[in-house]
Design a protein around this motif. Sequence first.
Motif, PDB file in Angstrom:
ATOM      1  N   GLY A  93      20.883  33.735 -28.531  1.00  0.00           N
ATOM      2  CA  GLY A  93      22.120  33.936 -27.766  1.00  0.00           C
ATOM      3  C   GLY A  93      23.289  33.207 -28.404  1.00  0.00           C
ATOM      4  N   GLU A 142      13.078  39.267 -28.221  1.00  0.00           N
ATOM      5  CA  GLU A 142      14.056  38.346 -27.619  1.00  0.00           C
ATOM      6  C   GLU A 142      15.395  38.396 -28.355  1.00  0.00           C
ATOM      7  OE1 GLU A 142      11.025  37.574 -28.668  1.00  0.00           O
ATOM      8  OE2 GLU A 142       9.916  36.591 -27.056  1.00  0.00           O
ATOM      9  N   ASP A 193      17.277  41.407 -26.945  1.00  0.00           N
ATOM     10  CA  ASP A 193      17.770  41.136 -25.592  1.00  0.00           C
ATOM     11  C   ASP A 193      18.978  40.205 -25.647  1.00  0.00           C
ATOM     12  OD1 ASP A 193      15.931  42.711 -24.199  1.00  0.00           O
ATOM     13  OD2 ASP A 193      14.422  41.128 -24.207  1.00  0.00           O
ATOM     14  N   ALA A 194      18.905  39.186 -26.474  1.00  0.00           N
ATOM     15  CA  ALA A 194      20.016  38.232 -26.575  1.00  0.00           C
ATOM     16  C   ALA A 194      21.263  38.935 -27.083  1.00  0.00           C
ATOM     17  CB  ALA A 194      19.645  37.079 -27.505  1.00  0.00           C
ATOM     18  N   THR A 230      22.616  41.514 -24.445  1.00  0.00           N
ATOM     19  CA  THR A 230      23.148  40.802 -23.283  1.00  0.00           C
ATOM     20  C   THR A 230      24.592  40.377 -23.560  1.00  0.00           C
ATOM     21  OG1 THR A 230      20.949  40.029 -22.653  1.00  0.00           O
ATOM     22  CG2 THR A 230      22.821  38.791 -21.775  1.00  0.00           C
ATOM     23  N   GLU A 231      24.829  39.817 -24.747  1.00  0.00           N
ATOM     24  CA  GLU A 231      26.182  39.379 -25.107  1.00  0.00           C
ATOM     25  C   GLU A 231      27.112  40.564 -25.324  1.00  0.00           C
ATOM     26  OE1 GLU A 231      27.589  36.467 -25.140  1.00  0.00           O
ATOM     27  OE2 GLU A 231      25.703  35.600 -24.446  1.00  0.00           O
ATOM     28  N   SER A 272      26.887  43.655 -24.161  1.00  0.00           N
ATOM     29  CA  SER A 272      27.243  44.411 -22.958  1.00  0.00           C
ATOM     30  C   SER A 272      28.152  43.588 -22.051  1.00  0.00           C
ATOM     31  CB  SER A 272      26.003  44.911 -22.215  1.00  0.00           C
ATOM     32  OG  SER A 272      25.178  43.860 -21.859  1.00  0.00           O
ATOM     33  N   ALA A 273      28.012  42.263 -22.066  1.00  0.00           N
ATOM     34  CA  ALA A 273      28.925  41.432 -21.264  1.00  0.00           C
ATOM     35  C   ALA A 273      30.367  41.608 -21.748  1.00  0.00           C
ATOM     36  CB  ALA A 273      28.516  39.966 -21.348  1.00  0.00           C
ATOM     37  N   ARG A 278      15.168  49.760 -21.999  1.00  0.00           N
ATOM     38  CA  ARG A 278      15.997  48.716 -21.390  1.00  0.00           C
ATOM     39  C   ARG A 278      17.460  48.845 -21.784  1.00  0.00           C
ATOM     40  NH1 ARG A 278      13.480  43.492 -23.066  1.00  0.00           N
ATOM     41  NH2 ARG A 278      11.695  44.674 -22.375  1.00  0.00           N
ATOM     42  N   TRP A 279      17.736  49.244 -23.035  1.00  0.00           N
ATOM     43  CA  TRP A 279      19.107  49.092 -23.529  1.00  0.00           C
ATOM     44  C   TRP A 279      19.785  50.373 -23.985  1.00  0.00           C
ATOM     45  CZ3 TRP A 279      21.480  44.937 -22.192  1.00  0.00           C
ATOM     46  CH2 TRP A 279      20.780  43.733 -22.056  1.00  0.00           C
ATOM     47  N   GLN A 306      22.705  52.012 -22.076  1.00  0.00           N
ATOM     48  CA  GLN A 306      23.123  51.140 -20.977  1.00  0.00           C
ATOM     49  C   GLN A 306      24.561  50.753 -21.269  1.00  0.00           C
ATOM     50  OE1 GLN A 306      21.380  50.262 -18.154  1.00  0.00           O
ATOM     51  NE2 GLN A 306      20.057  51.876 -18.967  1.00  0.00           N
ATOM     52  N   GLN A 363      25.873  50.412 -25.018  1.00  0.00           N
ATOM     53  CA  GLN A 363      24.857  49.963 -25.975  1.00  0.00           C
ATOM     54  C   GLN A 363      23.977  51.136 -26.436  1.00  0.00           C
ATOM     55  OE1 GLN A 363      25.656  46.797 -26.622  1.00  0.00           O
ATOM     56  NE2 GLN A 363      27.087  47.211 -24.956  1.00  0.00           N
TER      57      GLN A 363
END
Length: 438
Positions: free
Chosen positions: A114, A141, A144-145, A148-149, A151-152, A189-190, A193, A196
Amino acid sequence: MSNTIQAYRGSVLHFNDDPAIAGDSYHWHEDGLLVVDGERVLAAGDYDALAATLPADAKLHDLRGKLILPGFIDTHIHYPQSDMIASPAPGLLPWLETYTFPTERKFQDPEHAGDVARFFLDELARSGTTTAMVYCTVHPESVDAFFTESSARNLRMIAGKVMMDRNAPDFLCDTAESGARDSEALIRRWHKQGRQLYALTPRFAPTSTEAQLELTGDLARAYPDTYIQSHVAENTDEIAWVKTLYPQARSYLDVYDRYGLLRERAMYGHCIYLDDADRARMADTGAAAALCPTSNLFLGSGLFDFPAADAARMRLSLATDVGGGTSFSMLRTMNEIYKVARMGGTYLPALRMFYLATLGGARSLCLEDSIGSFKPGNEADFVVLDPQCTPLLARRTDRCESLEELLFALALLGDDRAVAATYSAGRLLASSSGTAAH
Ligand SMILES: [Zn+2]
């Protein structure tokens, strides 16, 4: 974000075609206006024509003296290698062993992943890059990291978990089965989304078994709107190695072809040592090439062959390939691809370099209806360039007598200092006064 219309006045440039092919390939509005409604482009054109159409409560941003272009698209980059850019090594294979693999090992830790993802996305924004096609590491991981960043921040990004099940240290290997299983879970998952998009990511043929490429091909068929990314024909040692590992393949590219990994939305980094049959296959299947000049020169890999690629009508895009590449800046990357082309006897006009870094990238990714130009309805990803950002650029661009001269000076002399601001989906990501809060 409120629904207020945002209007940006400056010199507006975007493309509708490849300047190497079409005579009428771009839109240039010296006193121009880009009109943004929420996350999307409403219009782009001459200020005089558009200003009168703005609603009374529209917010006008005065960027006169600066250039407004679609955000840069970097089609091949490794986010985990941000911390090891500019590491000394004599060639690709020792560079991988000494720096890349130990660095990537750390991405099993989601916190570390992250932290690097945040730095990486900040650096892209500072460089004017709004979309990138990104390699993560073998660890789910790390993906996902990253997402996550990303998409934020509501960025249009493409990324995937590296798959490698041989010829790498044990701590970085998956298996054919676990690689496919993890990739499929990440797709669910992504992929799609928000903004992404997922890319199946076998690192390159030498680090995958036939079983792994076979399962990757199955996933590419089962999820036809996902992306595929890998490396091909980067240097001569690597090509000799692939020949011993896949003796039945006609060529390095043919390894991927055999497993159904050449199609639209497939992006291959480097493509230096293709032959004419390979180039025809790339063009026929719609697979695209990511040209990585700073990396190719840094590692001494070779020079991309523009005349042969153009003769075959291959889809071309421009990429940094950090950390084999030596800069996040697509302007610096233009500087180097210009010289690579010269070494091959080709002259690359600046207009074409800016095309490759914007609409050329979008077309190579089949995303031209979302990004890469200011077509109405496209996502409002754009960069503001300042030709006055350094004393030398100011002095040189003051003397420019054509758009081509101005763009050429920016490409040859520019870097992240030339990026005054970067916007993604209508939102300010970074400006020369500092990275925007997020
Ligand atoms: Zn690479």
